[in-house]
Design a protein around this motif. Structure first.
Motif, PDB file in Angstrom:
ATOM      1  N   VAL A 112      10.798   1.691 -10.678  1.00 35.66           N
ATOM      2  CA  VAL A 112      12.197   1.403  -9.909  1.00 35.66           C
ATOM      3  C   VAL A 112      11.177   1.680  -8.417  1.00 35.66           C
ATOM      4  O   VAL A 112      11.444   2.813  -8.695  1.00 35.66           O
ATOM      5  N   ILE A 113      11.906   0.909  -7.879  1.00 29.15           N
ATOM      6  CA  ILE A 113      11.934   1.399  -6.248  1.00 29.15           C
ATOM      7  C   ILE A 113      12.676   1.059  -5.626  1.00 29.15           C
ATOM      8  O   ILE A 113      13.736   0.258  -6.094  1.00 29.15           O
ATOM      9  N   PHE A 114      13.252   2.225  -4.419  1.00 33.22           N
ATOM     10  CA  PHE A 114      14.505   1.277  -4.141  1.00 33.22           C
ATOM     11  C   PHE A 114      14.344   2.225  -2.295  1.00 33.22           C
ATOM     12  O   PHE A 114      14.021   2.434  -1.755  1.00 33.22           O
ATOM     13  N   TYR A 115      15.333   0.240  -2.527  1.00 30.76           N
ATOM     14  CA  TYR A 115      14.854  -0.166  -0.945  1.00 30.76           C
ATOM     15  C   TYR A 115      16.121   0.457  -0.117  1.00 30.76           C
ATOM     16  O   TYR A 115      17.530   0.119  -1.002  1.00 30.76           O
ATOM     17  N   ILE A 163      13.183  -9.496  -5.579  1.00 35.61           N
ATOM     18  CA  ILE A 163      12.996  -7.991  -5.783  1.00 35.61           C
ATOM     19  C   ILE A 163      13.902  -7.642  -6.419  1.00 35.61           C
ATOM     20  O   ILE A 163      12.840  -5.879  -6.655  1.00 35.61           O
ATOM     21  N   ASN A 164      15.006  -7.361  -7.087  1.00 33.30           N
ATOM     22  CA  ASN A 164      15.300  -6.541  -7.557  1.00 33.30           C
ATOM     23  C   ASN A 164      16.161  -6.593  -8.568  1.00 33.30           C
ATOM     24  O   ASN A 164      16.882  -5.955  -9.336  1.00 33.30           O
ATOM     25  N   ASP A 165      15.207  -7.823  -9.612  1.00 31.38           N
ATOM     26  CA  ASP A 165      15.409  -8.169 -11.022  1.00 31.38           C
ATOM     27  C   ASP A 165      13.537  -7.473 -11.652  1.00 31.38           C
ATOM     28  O   ASP A 165      12.911  -7.663 -10.821  1.00 31.38           O
ATOM     29  N   GLU A 166      13.625  -7.205 -12.749  1.00 30.14           N
ATOM     30  CA  GLU A 166      11.915  -7.133 -14.066  1.00 30.14           C
ATOM     31  C   GLU A 166      11.911  -8.768 -14.624  1.00 30.14           C
ATOM     32  O   GLU A 166      11.530  -7.923 -15.110  1.00 30.14           O
ATOM     33  N   THR A 167      12.190  -9.584 -13.798  1.00 25.23           N
ATOM     34  CA  THR A 167      11.500 -11.031 -13.966  1.00 25.23           C
ATOM     35  C   THR A 167      10.947 -11.818 -12.924  1.00 25.23           C
ATOM     36  O   THR A 167      11.070 -11.398 -11.801  1.00 25.23           O
ATOM     37  N   HIS A 227       1.143  -1.289   0.126  1.00 26.68           N
ATOM     38  CA  HIS A 227       0.435  -0.145   0.115  1.00 26.68           C
ATOM     39  C   HIS A 227       1.174   1.153   0.455  1.00 26.68           C
ATOM     40  O   HIS A 227       0.729   2.261  -0.777  1.00 26.68           O
ATOM     41  N   VAL A 228       2.241   1.358   1.208  1.00 30.39           N
ATOM     42  CA  VAL A 228       2.968   2.553   0.906  1.00 30.39           C
ATOM     43  C   VAL A 228       3.771   3.009   0.077  1.00 30.39           C
ATOM     44  O   VAL A 228       3.450   3.515  -1.030  1.00 30.39           O
ATOM     45  N   VAL A 229       3.791   1.410  -1.050  1.00 26.94           N
ATOM     46  CA  VAL A 229       4.978   1.513  -2.530  1.00 26.94           C
ATOM     47  C   VAL A 229       4.020   2.082  -3.306  1.00 26.94           C
ATOM     48  O   VAL A 229       3.890   3.424  -4.341  1.00 26.94           O
ATOM     49  N   ARG A 277      19.672  -0.133  -3.063  1.00 29.94           N
ATOM     50  CA  ARG A 277      19.657  -1.219  -3.877  1.00 29.94           C
ATOM     51  C   ARG A 277      17.591  -0.452  -4.250  1.00 29.94           C
ATOM     52  O   ARG A 277      16.895  -0.090  -4.742  1.00 29.94           O
ATOM     53  N   ARG A 278      18.566  -1.185  -6.236  1.00 28.16           N
ATOM     54  CA  ARG A 278      17.041  -0.394  -7.033  1.00 28.16           C
ATOM     55  C   ARG A 278      16.190  -2.114  -7.126  1.00 28.16           C
ATOM     56  O   ARG A 278      17.092  -3.455  -7.156  1.00 28.16           O
ATOM     57  N   GLY A 279      14.820  -1.872  -6.980  1.00 27.39           N
ATOM     58  CA  GLY A 279      13.909  -2.781  -7.008  1.00 27.39           C
ATOM     59  C   GLY A 279      12.855  -3.021  -8.122  1.00 27.39           C
ATOM     60  O   GLY A 279      12.315  -1.909  -8.546  1.00 27.39           O
ATOM     61  N   PHE A 280      11.973  -3.811  -8.354  1.00 21.47           N
ATOM     62  CA  PHE A 280      11.063  -3.466  -9.447  1.00 21.47           C
ATOM     63  C   PHE A 280       9.755  -4.366  -8.476  1.00 21.47           C
ATOM     64  O   PHE A 280      10.101  -5.609  -8.219  1.00 21.47           O
ATOM     65  N   ALA A 281       8.867  -3.803  -8.602  1.00 23.08           N
ATOM     66  CA  ALA A 281       7.577  -4.576  -8.935  1.00 23.08           C
ATOM     67  C   ALA A 281       6.766  -5.265  -9.794  1.00 23.08           C
ATOM     68  O   ALA A 281       7.130  -4.930 -11.165  1.00 23.08           O
ATOM     69  N   GLY A 282       6.128  -6.338  -8.897  1.00 23.66           N
ATOM     70  CA  GLY A 282       4.634  -6.296 -10.679  1.00 23.66           C
ATOM     71  C   GLY A 282       3.515  -6.347 -10.325  1.00 23.66           C
ATOM     72  O   GLY A 282       3.414  -5.022  -9.541  1.00 23.66           O
ATOM     73  N   ARG A 283       3.296  -6.180 -11.320  1.00 22.69           N
ATOM     74  CA  ARG A 283       1.308  -5.838 -11.533  1.00 22.69           C
ATOM     75  C   ARG A 283       0.436  -6.946 -11.860  1.00 22.69           C
ATOM     76  O   ARG A 283       0.779  -8.002 -12.363  1.00 22.69           O
ATOM     77  N   VAL A 284      -0.481  -6.590 -10.956  1.00 24.27           N
ATOM     78  CA  VAL A 284      -1.853  -7.973 -11.552  1.00 24.27           C
ATOM     79  C   VAL A 284      -3.133  -6.571 -11.745  1.00 24.27           C
ATOM     80  O   VAL A 284      -3.588  -5.651 -10.531  1.00 24.27           O
ATOM     81  N   GLY A 285      -3.478  -6.813 -12.755  1.00 23.45           N
ATOM     82  CA  GLY A 285      -4.534  -5.657 -13.322  1.00 23.45           C
ATOM     83  C   GLY A 285      -3.931  -4.242 -12.811  1.00 23.45           C
ATOM     84  O   GLY A 285      -2.949  -3.698 -13.169  1.00 23.45           O
TER      85      GLY A 285
END
Length: 283
Positions: free
Chosen positions: A279-282, A204-208, A64-66, A113-121
């Protein structure tokens, strides 16, 4: 730094004593503090001129915060102090539970560290998503029971699923490949439901994103899948399992199948799953 601590006081592992110790640890380093709350159905108010957002809660609270940071177009580093029912991202990021050690870690700019999220809808997720027995259980979890007994509430909800055991037929279109299945899991991060993993290459840190689909999900198929998972065995070697990394997945079903992401029901089939932009920065 100016740090906003956003907490979820009703999360399964929230402790007022640990929250106070964390607050004290930040103040000992002379960080300026702002506060916020995250609760289902409420908007998150972000402070101005932030250097860091510290989430005190579980994976759902962090999600929710991200999401709020992304909507505000705020490129502020975020960290997760493990205080939720399940803390999969905090486990993967190896955030310490000791408040002083945690604050020392997230105060170090060199550890970003850079991170990436997935998307559902239209919803993002940070660690995992699924449709099948687990998502039916998540949809049936009592929020009151979750506050009382934490992750055991998921087990209680699963008992109802075990009795009725729905087996919806689903169709996945995965990067041009069509898969018929009765349950599927998508990993963005390494862990699932605790210290276990169904996709060891996920991060959590790659785009796959990583898919594991059960072509049949009878009780015995699911039990075999979970037994391999709990023993740390590769689930992709089991019969009836289709596993692959992917970029885009479309899922549909004739049934109203709920989809869970990071422990919350976020939508129902049909839906599309892919990498979320940005990109998300952790910390």
């Amino acid at each position: 730094m100016t740090v906003q601590i956003i907490s979820n006081p009703v999360s399964g592992g929230f402790s007022p004593q640990r929250f106070l110790a964390l607050e004290t640890a930040f103040r000992k380093r002379s960080h300026a503090l702002a506060y916020g709350h995250s609760a289902p159905g409420t908007a998150i108010a972000l402070a101005d001129d932030l250097s860091l957002v510290c989430v005190v809660g579980g994976d759902g609270t962090l999600r929710h915060v991200v999401s709020a940071l992304r909507q505000a177009k705020a490129n502020v580093p975020v960290c997760a102090y493990p205080a939720g029912t399940v803390n999969l991202l905090a486990r993967e990021a190896e955030y310490p539970i000791d408040p002083d050690a945690f604050v020392e870690r997230v105060s170090c700019a060199d550890r970003r560290r850079r991170g990436f999220a997935g998307r559902v809808g239209e919803q993002l997720f940070l660690v995992c998503a699924s449709a099948g027995p687990d998502s039916y259980a998540v949809a049936g979890v009592s929020s009151r029971l979750k506050r009382w007994i934490g992750r055991a509430a998921y087990g209680a909800a699963f008992l109802s699923v075990l009795w009725h055991w729905p087996r919806p037929r689903m169709t996945l279109d995965v990067d041009g490949r069509r898969i018929a299945c009765e349950a599927f899991y998508v990993a963005k991060g390494r862990f699932f439901a605790g210290p276990w993993s169904f996709a060891r290459g996920a991060s959590i840190n790659d785009e796959t994103l990583h898919l594991v689909a059960l072509t049949r999900a009878r009780r015995r198929d699911y039990a075999r899948f979970m037994w391999a998972l709990l023993r740390g065995k590769p689930v992709d070697r089991l019969p009836g399992i289709v596993a692959q990394p992917f970029g885009t997945l479309s899922a549909s079903s004739d049934a109203n199948v709920p989809v869970q992401a990071d422990g919350d029901t976020v939508t129902a089939l049909p839906t599309k799953i892919c990498i979320h932009d940005g990109v998300i920065f952790y910390a």
